[in-house]
Design an enzyme around this catalytic site. Structure first.
Site, mmCIF file in Angstrom:
data_model
loop_
_atom_site.group_PDB
_atom_site.id
_atom_site.type_symbol
_atom_site.label_atom_id
_atom_site.label_comp_id
_atom_site.label_asym_id
_atom_site.label_seq_id
_atom_site.Cartn_x
_atom_site.Cartn_y
_atom_site.Cartn_z
ATOM 1 N N CYS A 69 0.800 -1.258 0.032
ATOM 2 C CA CYS A 69 0.003 -0.014 -0.042
ATOM 3 C C CYS A 69 0.862 1.293 -0.131
ATOM 4 O O CYS A 69 0.411 2.233 -0.466
ATOM 5 C CB CYS A 69 -1.117 0.117 1.275
ATOM 6 S SG CYS A 69 -1.690 -1.456 1.465
ATOM 7 N N HIS A 92 -3.753 6.438 2.486
ATOM 8 C CA HIS A 92 -4.199 5.227 2.003
ATOM 9 C C HIS A 92 -5.550 4.673 2.484
ATOM 10 O O HIS A 92 -5.995 5.065 3.630
ATOM 11 C CB HIS A 92 -3.226 4.199 2.388
ATOM 12 C CG HIS A 92 -3.491 2.688 2.097
ATOM 13 N ND1 HIS A 92 -4.128 2.482 0.939
ATOM 14 C CD2 HIS A 92 -3.393 1.683 2.894
ATOM 15 C CE1 HIS A 92 -4.205 1.177 1.007
ATOM 16 N NE2 HIS A 92 -3.785 0.569 2.223
ATOM 17 N N ASN A 102 -10.051 -1.205 -0.444
ATOM 18 C CA ASN A 102 -8.542 -0.832 -0.328
ATOM 19 C C ASN A 102 -7.953 -1.316 -1.575
ATOM 20 O O ASN A 102 -7.975 -2.611 -1.887
ATOM 21 C CB ASN A 102 -8.159 -1.866 0.776
ATOM 22 C CG ASN A 102 -6.583 -1.879 0.926
ATOM 23 O OD1 ASN A 102 -5.729 -1.209 0.236
ATOM 24 N ND2 ASN A 102 -6.108 -2.618 2.269
HETATM 25 N N1 ACO Z 1 -18.354 -9.642 8.074
HETATM 26 C C1 ACO Z 1 -18.925 -10.336 9.281
HETATM 27 N N2 ACO Z 1 -18.122 -10.432 10.323
HETATM 28 C C2 ACO Z 1 -16.859 -10.459 10.036
HETATM 29 C C3 ACO Z 1 -16.329 -10.267 8.628
HETATM 30 C C4 ACO Z 1 -17.269 -9.865 7.669
HETATM 31 N N3 ACO Z 1 -16.806 -9.572 6.423
HETATM 32 N N4 ACO Z 1 -15.013 -10.239 8.678
HETATM 33 C C5 ACO Z 1 -14.581 -10.623 10.109
HETATM 34 N N5 ACO Z 1 -15.847 -10.794 10.900
HETATM 35 C C6 ACO Z 1 -15.876 -11.159 12.066
HETATM 36 C C7 ACO Z 1 -14.773 -11.852 12.475
HETATM 37 O O1 ACO Z 1 -14.708 -13.311 12.199
HETATM 38 C C8 ACO Z 1 -14.862 -11.785 14.130
HETATM 39 O O2 ACO Z 1 -15.804 -12.593 14.431
HETATM 40 P P1 ACO Z 1 -15.696 -13.313 16.058
HETATM 41 O O3 ACO Z 1 -15.496 -12.022 17.073
HETATM 42 O O4 ACO Z 1 -16.932 -13.891 16.226
HETATM 43 O O5 ACO Z 1 -14.361 -13.905 16.070
HETATM 44 C C9 ACO Z 1 -15.388 -10.220 14.220
HETATM 45 O O6 ACO Z 1 -15.792 -10.078 12.976
HETATM 46 C C10 ACO Z 1 -14.395 -9.235 14.475
HETATM 47 O O7 ACO Z 1 -13.104 -9.713 13.648
HETATM 48 P P2 ACO Z 1 -11.769 -8.707 13.544
HETATM 49 O O8 ACO Z 1 -10.978 -8.999 12.754
HETATM 50 O O9 ACO Z 1 -11.291 -8.213 15.041
HETATM 51 O O10 ACO Z 1 -12.548 -7.267 13.202
HETATM 52 P P3 ACO Z 1 -11.980 -5.700 13.029
HETATM 53 O O11 ACO Z 1 -12.845 -4.966 13.678
HETATM 54 O O12 ACO Z 1 -10.620 -5.977 13.380
HETATM 55 O O13 ACO Z 1 -12.123 -5.463 11.595
HETATM 56 C C11 ACO Z 1 -10.654 -5.319 9.587
HETATM 57 C C12 ACO Z 1 -11.219 -6.145 10.503
HETATM 58 C C13 ACO Z 1 -11.632 -4.626 8.890
HETATM 59 C C14 ACO Z 1 -9.755 -6.254 8.719
HETATM 60 C C15 ACO Z 1 -9.464 -4.492 10.294
HETATM 61 O O14 ACO Z 1 -8.822 -5.239 11.270
HETATM 62 C C16 ACO Z 1 -8.510 -3.705 9.498
HETATM 63 O O15 ACO Z 1 -9.202 -2.748 8.703
HETATM 64 N N6 ACO Z 1 -7.211 -4.023 9.669
HETATM 65 C C17 ACO Z 1 -6.258 -3.279 9.030
HETATM 66 C C18 ACO Z 1 -6.170 -3.369 7.560
HETATM 67 C C19 ACO Z 1 -5.215 -2.718 6.913
HETATM 68 O O16 ACO Z 1 -4.687 -1.703 7.178
HETATM 69 N N7 ACO Z 1 -4.148 -3.486 6.087
HETATM 70 C C20 ACO Z 1 -3.206 -2.767 5.402
HETATM 71 C C21 ACO Z 1 -3.093 -2.759 4.071
HETATM 72 S S1 ACO Z 1 -3.500 -4.357 2.923
HETATM 73 C C22 ACO Z 1 -2.125 -4.593 2.105
HETATM 74 O O17 ACO Z 1 -0.904 -4.048 2.306
HETATM 75 C C23 ACO Z 1 -2.387 -5.242 0.715
#
Ligand code: ACO
Length: 331
Positions: A117, A258, A288
């Site tokens: 990214c 980003h 993203n």
């Molecule tokens: N729909 C419904 N529920 C979901 C989904 C979905 N699409 N995806 C995950 N969940 C569930 C999980 O299973 C979990 O359930 P549980 O509590 O029963 O175990 C719950 O939602 C919470 O999951 P988390 O992963 O803790 O959710 P979080 O609030 O952290 O959001 C996310 C996830 C959006 C991925 C976030 O962590 C994020 O944005 N992370 C950073 C991403 C980023 O910046 N990446 C860098 C660039 S990527 C690259 O370089 C290519």
């Protein structure tokens, strides 16, 4: 780091696939919902390449747009840098194919840069150094991804996050003394490399029937850990870069972050006191798009007249690697 280089972004371009996939489209076939995706990420829809589209086509269209907006012809380009983690092919570099597709001289150096990214901003800082040293005059920097080609569409935790697109810019010596690259930061924390990775298809785990059957060619991400890192790091590098330039956050006219997660952007900007109207957000339409995210947002901001001569504009990204990058420009 304070730079104060007489370098400018002379023009921008962007290209996204036509196909729009909404959160509802995902909710129909995965255990997810529009509400979850919007609340946790800010994403409402994303663009996804069709069977006949790919990285090179998006990069070529974005590149043509940047050339046109800068008033530069293909034969005036003397360096091409293409930032991508989803190249057209493993070999050759997409930048080499791009040189030919755009009709640039068949001698012009071209290389790909892989910083996920952060790739486009890594590309801009790299291009600026070629310009400052006189090794290049007009550098085409492209950030392009077909991330959905390496996304497991059966895995709800990643499928809903990513999209495809391309953005491009021409980096050259500034024609107006007030335009410059004032400061920039590049960084990497390799101890966190496996937080976002693709297990197979590289030299460690070459492609085989088994790796395909086990879906090892798709991206894996430990989202929560990346999230915690990104919130803190984004705040730190915005504040640090502004200070490097001898400015304050209030001096910024626009922040182009980003687009990984609306909550990450909002949290960092709120803590720094950057008002929402000074932040470019388009994650709701594209998700993203990794290396394409910052240049697409920059291009749209320019097209919408949100950037005026003399403005201080900050580009910032954090991504796989983990990598991070900033560039503070006076435009
Ligand atoms: N729909 C419904 N529920 C979901 C989904 C979905 N699409 N995806 C995950 N969940 C569930 C999980 O299973 C979990 O359930 P549980 O509590 O029963 O175990 C719950 O939602 C919470 O999951 P988390 O992963 O803790 O959710 P979080 O609030 O952290 O959001 C996310 C996830 C959006 C991925 C976030 O962590 C994020 O944005 N992370 C950073 C991403 C980023 O910046 N990446 C860098 C660039 S990527 C690259 O370089 C290519």
């Amino acid at each position: 780091m304070k730079l104060a280089w007489a370098v400018e972004i002379a023009g921008t371009g962007a290209s996204v696939p036509e196909q729009v996939v909404t959160n509802e489209d995902f909710a129909r076939r995965l255990d997810t919902s529009d509400e979850w995706i919007v609340q946790r990420t800010g994403i409402r829809e994303r663009r996804i390449v069709g069977p006949n589209e790919s990285t090179l086509r998006l990069a070529t269209e974005a590149g043509r747009g940047a050339l046109a907006s800068a008033g530069v012809t293909p034969d005036q380009i003397d360096l091409i840098i293409c930032a991508t983690i989803t190249p057209e092919h493993i070999l050759p570099a997409t930048s080499c194919e791009l040189q030919h597709a755009l009709g640039c001289h068949p001698v012009v150096p071209a290389f790909d840069l892989q910083a996920a990214c952060s790739g486009f901003i890594y590309g801009v800082i790299t291009a600026a150094q070629y310009v400052i040293t006189g090794m290049a005059h007009n550098v085409l920097v492209v950030g392009v991804e077909c991330l959905t080609r390496i996304t497991d569409m059966e895995d709800r935790s990643t499928a809903v996050l990513f999209g495809d697109g391309a953005g491009a810019a021409i980096v050259r010596a500034s024609r107006d003394p007030q335009r410059s690259l004032l400061a920039g930061r590049l960084g990497t924390d390799g101890s966190r490399a496996m937080l976002i990775w693709v297990p197979a298809g590289g030299s460690r785990e070459p492609a085989s029937a088994r790796t395909v059957a086990e879906r090892l060619h798709y991206m894996r991400m430990r989202g929560r850990e990346v999230y915690k890192f990104a919130v803190t790091k984004m705040e730190e590098i915005i504040a640090g870069t502004v200070a490097d330039a001898g400015l304050t956050v209030d001096d910024l006219a626009l922040v182009v972050p980003h687009q990984s997660n609306l909550r990450i952007i909002n949290s960092a900007c709120r803590r720094l006191g950057v008002p929402q109207e000074k932040v470019v957000i388009n994650i709701e339409r594209y998700g993203n798009t990794s290396a394409a995210s910052v240049p697409v947002a920059l291009h749209e901001a320019w097209e919408e007249g949100r950037i005026k001569p003399g403005d201080y504009v900050l580009l910032v990204a954090i991504g796989g690697g983990l990598t991070w990058a900033t560039a503070l420009l006076r435009v």
